[in-house]
Design a protein around this motif. Structure first.
Motif, mmCIF file in Angstrom:
data_model
loop_
_atom_site.group_PDB
_atom_site.id
_atom_site.type_symbol
_atom_site.label_atom_id
_atom_site.label_comp_id
_atom_site.label_asym_id
_atom_site.label_seq_id
_atom_site.Cartn_x
_atom_site.Cartn_y
_atom_site.Cartn_z
ATOM 1 N N LEU A 145 0.834 -1.196 0.000
ATOM 2 C CA LEU A 145 0.000 0.000 0.000
ATOM 3 C C LEU A 145 0.875 1.255 0.000
ATOM 4 N N THR A 146 0.633 2.137 -0.965
ATOM 5 C CA THR A 146 1.435 3.358 -1.048
ATOM 6 C C THR A 146 0.585 4.600 -0.800
ATOM 7 N N ASP A 147 -0.313 4.919 -1.733
ATOM 8 C CA ASP A 147 -1.144 6.121 -1.604
ATOM 9 C C ASP A 147 -2.608 5.734 -1.448
ATOM 10 N N ALA A 148 -3.268 6.292 -0.443
ATOM 11 C CA ALA A 148 -4.678 5.971 -0.202
ATOM 12 C C ALA A 148 -5.276 6.956 0.791
ATOM 13 N N ILE A 149 -6.598 7.023 0.802
ATOM 14 C CA ILE A 149 -7.328 7.719 1.855
ATOM 15 C C ILE A 149 -8.040 6.648 2.672
#
Length: 373
Positions: free
Chosen positions: A203-207
């Protein structure tokens, strides 16, 4: 290169060997030497040091067709224990995790929140009893993370915004004064996001949206949660969803909190289990409420996706009750609102268990310990 000392090299070898064992769990001395391209004497010296420190142990032998069987080395997973405490309005939840993030003890106590010294002393007493009853020694305990429904300073020493339970300005000394361990406060949504990151190393970029009785959020960039300049990064719960809408506990009106939290969906004294049982059994009133809820949630998710253009992960107490059909309905509503023709799905359910908040609070100390080896 001229700044690298012999001490640096020794520490690096020590760390490399430990981390290799951490990843592969069980290796012989020769396998370690081969994989790290180190000499056997160097590996032997570091294995002795790691064993003396209580970080690894001999874990049997590997089978061999000829000659002496190779000794297997493995981790002592409970060489360090992180403690996580989730403080809720009517209860506290305490759990312990080992160096792999595995839960190795959990307790729950009914305790109505009070902002007074007697309450904090009582929590500390429960934590001390839990540690003692679990058989952990003082040396094993890395620290205690207290997950709260509020924003905290970056160092976890103070709650800077905690209107849900009225503990804005509370300092960690209210609890650490009764406990002989490092302690800090952590925002509950950030804890849940930390657990998600631990379980999903890709997981790198997320909200991350933590949908509990209250809503919480975390922005993940480059595999790290982003706190922002004033430590309230990711506080999506107080973004205005409907101007002039429902009154929020923060003093403003129309916040996402008032339309997308569990409290926004349920009737007074209704549980999530009761609501979703009625919904799955075709209760019309529940279907109407859920449709309205999804409409509001889809508007919020679309707004967030417009800003970040990344995955949105739904976690918190509601996540276990949501089905693939629910996600499909939410995706459909979001795509209808979107200005862009997003074909691929980008809304996902959290992979973490219901204990994601206290686990994340405990992991804060485990991660720090592993980074220092």
């Amino acid at each position: 290169m001229g700044n690298i000392t012999l001490t640096d090299i020794k520490k690096n070898n020590y760390s490399l060997i430990y981390n290799l064992l951490y990843e592969q769990e069980k290796l012989s001395k020769q396998e370690i030497a081969n994989q790290l391209h180190l000499s056997l004497p160097t590996v032997t010296q570091n294995l002795v040091a790691l064993e003396d420190a209580g970080l690894i142990e001999k874990g049997g032998q590997f089978a061999s067709q000829v000659g002496r069987k190779a000794v297997a080395y493995t981790l002592c997973l409970q060489a360090g224990i992180g403690i996580g405490v989730e403080i809720l309005k009517k209860q506290i939840r305490i759990l312990a995790v080992d160096l792999k993030g595995q839960i190795c003890g959990c307790m729950e106590y009914e305790l109505l929140y009070r902002n007074d010294d007697a309450y904090y002393k009582e929590i500390a007493g429960y934590v001390s009893t839990f540690i003692e009853d679990s058989g952990f020694t003082k040396k094993q305990i890395l620290g205690i993370g207290f997950a709260v429904q509020g924003l905290t300073t970056a160092d976890g020493q103070e709650i800077i915004f905690g209107k849900t339970l009225g503990y804005t300005g509370l300092k960690i000394t209210a609890l650490s004064g009764y406990l002989p361990y490092p302690c800090m406060f952590l925002h509950d949504a950030k804890c849940a996001a930390a657990t998600e990151l631990w379980n999903r190393r890709d997981l790198t970029d997320a909200i991350y949206l933590s949908i509990g009785k209250h809503l919480g959020g975390a922005v993940i960039i480059g595999g790290q949660t982003v706190m922002g300049k004033q430590d309230h990064g990711g506080a999506v719960e107080h973004m205005t969803l409907i101007p002039g809408g429902r009154q929020c506990y923060c003093g403003k009106s129309g916040c996402m909190e008032t339309y997308c939290s569990v409290n926004a969906l349920l009737l007074e004294d209704e549980s999530l289990e009761e609501f979703f049982d009625g919904l799955r059994n075709g209760k019309e009133e529940n279907k109407v409420r859920f449709e309205e809820y999804l409409e509001n949630l889809s508007t919020a998710v679309n707004n967030l996706h417009m800003v970040m253009d990344c995955d949105v992960i739904l976690g918190g107490h509601m996540a276990p009750y949501l089905t693939e059909e629910d996600l499909a309905a939410l995706h459909k509503k979001v795509k209808e609102k979107s200005a862009f023709p997003d074909e691929a799905d980008f809304i996902f359910l959290s992979e973490a268990a219901r204990d994601s908040v206290p686990v994340g609070a405990a992991l804060a100390y485990v991660k720090g310990f592993l980074e220092d080896i």
